[in-house]
Motif scaffolding. Structure first.
Motif, PDB file in Angstrom:
ATOM      1  N   ILE A   1       0.829  -1.159  -0.080  1.00  0.00           N
ATOM      2  CA  ILE A   1      -0.100  -0.144   0.124  1.00  0.00           C
ATOM      3  C   ILE A   1       1.104   1.075   0.033  1.00  0.00           C
ATOM      4  CG2 ILE A   1      -2.020   1.260   1.204  1.00  0.00           C
ATOM      5  CD1 ILE A   1      -2.880  -1.195   2.190  1.00  0.00           C
ATOM      6  N   SER A   2       0.653   2.115  -0.775  1.00  0.00           N
ATOM      7  CA  SER A   2       1.308   3.557  -1.007  1.00  0.00           C
ATOM      8  C   SER A   2       0.364   4.024  -1.821  1.00  0.00           C
ATOM      9  CB  SER A   2       2.366   3.085  -1.934  1.00  0.00           C
ATOM     10  OG  SER A   2       2.413   2.730  -3.079  1.00  0.00           O
ATOM     11  N   PHE A   3       0.941   5.582  -2.043  1.00  0.00           N
ATOM     12  CA  PHE A   3       0.012   6.375  -3.130  1.00  0.00           C
ATOM     13  C   PHE A   3      -0.124   5.823  -4.615  1.00  0.00           C
ATOM     14  CE2 PHE A   3       0.065   9.822  -6.227  1.00  0.00           C
ATOM     15  CZ  PHE A   3      -1.172  10.581  -5.847  1.00  0.00           C
ATOM     16  N   GLY A   4       0.841   5.099  -4.993  1.00  0.00           N
ATOM     17  CA  GLY A   4       0.696   4.590  -6.138  1.00  0.00           C
ATOM     18  C   GLY A   4      -0.117   3.295  -6.311  1.00  0.00           C
ATOM     19  N   PHE A   5      -0.416   2.853  -5.075  1.00  0.00           N
ATOM     20  CA  PHE A   5      -1.247   1.671  -5.045  1.00  0.00           C
ATOM     21  C   PHE A   5      -2.811   2.231  -5.060  1.00  0.00           C
ATOM     22  CE2 PHE A   5      -4.231  -0.869  -2.128  1.00  0.00           C
ATOM     23  CZ  PHE A   5      -4.000  -2.226  -2.793  1.00  0.00           C
ATOM     24  N   VAL A   6      -2.978   3.399  -4.315  1.00  0.00           N
ATOM     25  CA  VAL A   6      -4.285   3.881  -4.398  1.00  0.00           C
ATOM     26  C   VAL A   6      -4.562   4.492  -5.591  1.00  0.00           C
ATOM     27  CG1 VAL A   6      -5.695   5.728  -3.358  1.00  0.00           C
ATOM     28  CG2 VAL A   6      -3.985   4.605  -1.741  1.00  0.00           C
ATOM     29  N   ALA A   7      -3.602   5.133  -6.331  1.00  0.00           N
ATOM     30  CA  ALA A   7      -3.812   5.691  -7.707  1.00  0.00           C
ATOM     31  C   ALA A   7      -4.278   4.554  -8.861  1.00  0.00           C
ATOM     32  CB  ALA A   7      -2.676   6.360  -8.243  1.00  0.00           C
ATOM     33  N   GLY A   8      -3.485   3.374  -8.612  1.00  0.00           N
ATOM     34  CA  GLY A   8      -4.022   2.220  -9.531  1.00  0.00           C
ATOM     35  C   GLY A   8      -5.277   1.945  -9.139  1.00  0.00           C
ATOM     36  N   LYS A   9      -5.831   1.902  -7.854  1.00  0.00           N
ATOM     37  CA  LYS A   9      -7.246   1.244  -7.719  1.00  0.00           C
ATOM     38  C   LYS A   9      -8.054   2.380  -8.383  1.00  0.00           C
ATOM     39  CE  LYS A   9      -8.670  -1.390  -4.044  1.00  0.00           C
ATOM     40  NZ  LYS A   9      -8.997  -1.565  -2.594  1.00  0.00           N
TER      41      LYS A   9
ATOM     42  N   ASP B   1      -9.669   2.750 -11.814  1.00  0.00           N
ATOM     43  CA  ASP B   1     -10.821   1.904 -12.248  1.00  0.00           C
ATOM     44  C   ASP B   1     -12.132   2.494 -11.736  1.00  0.00           C
ATOM     45  OD1 ASP B   1     -12.525  -0.126 -12.543  1.00  0.00           O
ATOM     46  OD2 ASP B   1     -11.154  -1.783 -12.067  1.00  0.00           O
ATOM     47  N   PRO B   2     -12.993   2.802 -12.559  1.00  0.00           N
ATOM     48  CA  PRO B   2     -14.381   3.222 -12.008  1.00  0.00           C
ATOM     49  C   PRO B   2     -14.861   2.420 -10.897  1.00  0.00           C
ATOM     50  CG  PRO B   2     -14.243   3.149 -14.324  1.00  0.00           C
ATOM     51  CD  PRO B   2     -12.739   2.932 -14.056  1.00  0.00           C
ATOM     52  N   ILE B   3     -14.683   1.043 -11.236  1.00  0.00           N
ATOM     53  CA  ILE B   3     -15.481   0.079 -10.238  1.00  0.00           C
ATOM     54  C   ILE B   3     -14.918   0.182  -8.798  1.00  0.00           C
ATOM     55  CG2 ILE B   3     -15.530  -2.374  -9.729  1.00  0.00           C
ATOM     56  CD1 ILE B   3     -15.513  -2.782 -12.784  1.00  0.00           C
ATOM     57  N   TRP B   4     -13.563   0.326  -8.463  1.00  0.00           N
ATOM     58  CA  TRP B   4     -13.055   0.596  -7.230  1.00  0.00           C
ATOM     59  C   TRP B   4     -13.459   2.054  -6.760  1.00  0.00           C
ATOM     60  CZ3 TRP B   4     -12.219  -3.027  -4.361  1.00  0.00           C
ATOM     61  CH2 TRP B   4     -11.613  -4.024  -4.451  1.00  0.00           C
ATOM     62  N   GLN B   5     -13.550   3.186  -7.603  1.00  0.00           N
ATOM     63  CA  GLN B   5     -14.229   4.400  -7.002  1.00  0.00           C
ATOM     64  C   GLN B   5     -15.291   4.290  -6.616  1.00  0.00           C
ATOM     65  OE1 GLN B   5     -13.609   6.869 -10.777  1.00  0.00           O
ATOM     66  NE2 GLN B   5     -12.364   8.205  -9.448  1.00  0.00           N
ATOM     67  N   PHE B   6     -16.413   3.508  -7.310  1.00  0.00           N
ATOM     68  CA  PHE B   6     -17.880   3.268  -6.815  1.00  0.00           C
ATOM     69  C   PHE B   6     -17.641   2.631  -5.536  1.00  0.00           C
ATOM     70  CE2 PHE B   6     -21.507   0.549  -6.801  1.00  0.00           C
ATOM     71  CZ  PHE B   6     -22.408   1.584  -6.506  1.00  0.00           C
ATOM     72  N   TRP B   7     -16.923   1.363  -5.518  1.00  0.00           N
ATOM     73  CA  TRP B   7     -16.577   0.405  -4.584  1.00  0.00           C
ATOM     74  C   TRP B   7     -16.704   1.304  -3.118  1.00  0.00           C
ATOM     75  CZ3 TRP B   7     -16.645  -5.118  -4.959  1.00  0.00           C
ATOM     76  CH2 TRP B   7     -16.580  -5.721  -3.697  1.00  0.00           C
ATOM     77  N   ASP B   8     -15.505   2.226  -3.208  1.00  0.00           N
ATOM     78  CA  ASP B   8     -14.985   2.969  -1.985  1.00  0.00           C
ATOM     79  C   ASP B   8     -16.014   3.817  -1.681  1.00  0.00           C
ATOM     80  OD1 ASP B   8     -12.712   1.462  -1.980  1.00  0.00           O
ATOM     81  OD2 ASP B   8     -11.536   2.706  -2.576  1.00  0.00           O
TER      82      ASP B   8
END
Lengths: 147, 126
Positions: free
Chosen positions: A63-71, A74-81
């Motif tokens: 987990i890092s800034f890059g990990f969050v940016a990668g997630k 993807d609009p699916i993870w945006q909606f998930w979160d």
């Protein structure tokens, strides 16, 4: 000879004798139903969150800034979160509201505690929503290749 | 236990303790959620600030805290399903005690799996 029963000296009146007139609103029933429905959804959302962030790959070490940016690319993870943020905050707020109603007997104490709770809830939900929708992979300090 | 509490159907029994556990874990999870949204919000401020805070989550002591948090989440989740069955399933109240044992068994199994995975990652193993 008649028995004289002294008047109770305690000033404390059990809250069950101080309830207001019965409300016709179905708010409490809807809140009860919401806890069950959001609870089931949250099990799926939070278990998915924990599996993707802590179980697969390198787990928490990845987990890092890059990990969050990668997630969030993807609009699916945006909606998930987003769904997880809203449902978890409303579920948690309603749970704490119930606890305040149970243990704070004075009306003003209850009102204050719930006021603080609702301010915190609105702040966290608005902040989290803005962070998801305005996320910038090239924010200050970002070392991602596209920046 | 005082005399007045003995002989009641609810007080001091599995139903009461699962209710206490549900409340306590719920409050713990809610407080963590508030902090977790705040730390994640740092991705909008500065990538290095976010990485610095997240690196504290990757230390062994915090890993123990995370394991405890997941223990709370798993109990709250499984006991929540039991509550739904108590409310909506016809036989729910009849079998609420047995369902609590089911919750505890499921909790031990899933928690053990999580703890082994998470702690071995956090303490440097694979």
């Amino acid at each position: 000879m008649s028995v004289t029963i002294p008047a109770p000296r305690s000033q404390r009146i059990d809250p069950k004798y101080k309830r207001g007139p019965k409300s016709r609103s179905s708010f409490e029933m809807l809140a009860w139903l919401f806890m069950r429905l959001s609870g089931v959804a949250l099990i799926v959302l939070i278990f998915g969150h924990l599996i993707s962030n802590l179980i697969v790959g390198d787990g928490i070490n990845a987990i890092s800034f890059g990990f969050v940016a990668g997630k969030w690319a993807d609009p699916i993870w945006q909606f998930w979160d987003l769904a997880m943020l809203w449902l978890a905050m409303l579920h948690g707020t309603n749970g704490v509201r119930t606890i305040i109603n149970d243990y704070a007997e004075k009306h003003s104490t209850r009102a204050w505690l719930k006021g603080i709770l609702y301010v915190a809830t609105i702040f966290i939900v608005v902040l989290g929503t803005l962070v998801i929708f305005t996320f910038d992979p090239c924010v200050a300090g970002s070392t991602l290749p596209q920046c | 236990m005082s005399k007045t509490s003995s002989g009641t159907l609810y007080r001091g029994h599995e139903g009461m303790w699962s209710w206490v556990g549900h409340r306590v874990t719920g409050v713990v999870i809610f407080l963590y959620l508030l902090v977790h949204v705040l730390d994640t919000a740092l991705v909008r401020v500065d990538a290095n600030a976010y990485n610095a805070v997240i690196s504290t989550y990757q230390t062994p002591w915090m890993a123990l805290g995370e394991t405890g948090l997941v223990a709370a989440i798993l109990f709250h989740a499984f006991n929540g399903l039991r509550l739904i069955l108590v409310d909506f399933w016809k036989q729910g109240t009849k079998y609420q005690r047995q369902m609590l044992w089911g919750v505890m068994i499921l909790w031990v199994v899933v928690f053990a799996g999580f703890a082994i995975r998470h702690l071995s990652l956090a303490f440097g193993g694979h």
